[in-house]
Design a protein around this motif. Sequence first.
Motif, short mmCIF file in Angstrom:
data_model
loop_
_atom_site.label_atom_id
_atom_site.label_comp_id
_atom_site.label_asym_id
_atom_site.label_seq_id
_atom_site.Cartn_x
_atom_site.Cartn_y
_atom_site.Cartn_z
N TYR A 1 -12.56 9.56 72.18
CA TYR A 1 -13.46 10.13 71.41
C TYR A 1 -13.02 11.41 70.59
CZ TYR A 1 -13.51 13.74 74.98
OH TYR A 1 -13.25 14.64 75.99
N CYS B 1 -21.00 19.44 60.12
CA CYS B 1 -21.06 18.22 60.97
C CYS B 1 -21.50 16.99 60.31
CB CYS B 1 -22.01 18.73 62.34
SG CYS B 1 -22.17 17.31 63.33
N CYS C 1 -20.09 13.25 60.12
CA CYS C 1 -20.76 12.15 60.59
C CYS C 1 -20.74 11.22 59.48
CB CYS C 1 -22.41 12.61 60.85
SG CYS C 1 -22.86 13.42 62.45
N PHE D 1 -17.00 9.73 59.40
CA PHE D 1 -16.70 8.66 60.50
C PHE D 1 -17.48 7.47 60.16
CE2 PHE D 1 -17.80 7.40 64.76
CZ PHE D 1 -16.45 7.12 65.43
N LYS D 2 -18.80 7.48 59.82
CA LYS D 2 -19.36 6.01 59.57
C LYS D 2 -18.49 5.19 58.77
CE LYS D 2 -24.12 7.83 60.52
NZ LYS D 2 -25.29 7.94 59.95
N ASP E 1 -18.20 2.99 66.94
CA ASP E 1 -18.71 3.76 65.87
C ASP E 1 -19.90 4.67 66.27
OD1 ASP E 1 -20.73 1.47 63.64
OD2 ASP E 1 -20.69 1.80 65.78
N ILE F 1 -22.11 7.66 67.49
CA ILE F 1 -22.11 8.99 67.41
C ILE F 1 -23.05 9.60 68.51
CG2 ILE F 1 -22.54 11.20 65.75
CD1 ILE F 1 -22.03 9.59 63.48
#
Length: 203
Positions: A56, A69, A73, A76-77, A85, A87
Amino acid sequence: GARFAHEIIVLNHSSQTYFRDTYHRETHYIPNGVNRPAYAPPELIRKRFGLEYGSYLLFLGRLVPEKGCHHLCEAFKRLKAAGDDRILFTDFVDGALRDELYSNAYLFVLPSDLEGMPLSLLEAMSYGNCVLVSDIEECTNVIHDRGITFRKGDVNDLEAKLRYAIEHPNAVRMFKWLSSDYICDRFQWDKVVDATLKLYQTT
């Protein structure tokens, strides 16, 4: 009005600028300190979140806009190489749970737009994490060349650096190997205490 001592001790460069511009007072920069922690195997995080060592990416901080943050997000998506994927928002963590999260992360990410002295960054590196941080002065002054940076607020650049870290595990291992000794020596509490005592003795 409030009276100030001849000299003021502060904990970050931003505060130095603020006190100089607002109160016309020179200040001293003394950083936070860290101790070298012991590795904590993934027991609690396995039971609670299904997490294993190196499985992770970790962000640890308050969920406020300046911590960035939302940038993480979004970046990362977009990743196809990230495998799972999902979160996961853990809520507040402390103690043994936090120790395990720091100890077993593949990568620690601090995408802040604004920071003082980022204690979570010092802690993450003290655990031997590879770190990816925004290129604000408060973060780059901590990591120097012992981590990865991206342009503040640039989700495209953050995505690219995340992809690089995921696709280059040897580079991540190198940064992990470098981080703990570097940060624990540079920011060890004994040095912080000595600097504080020396300042008080000379003012």
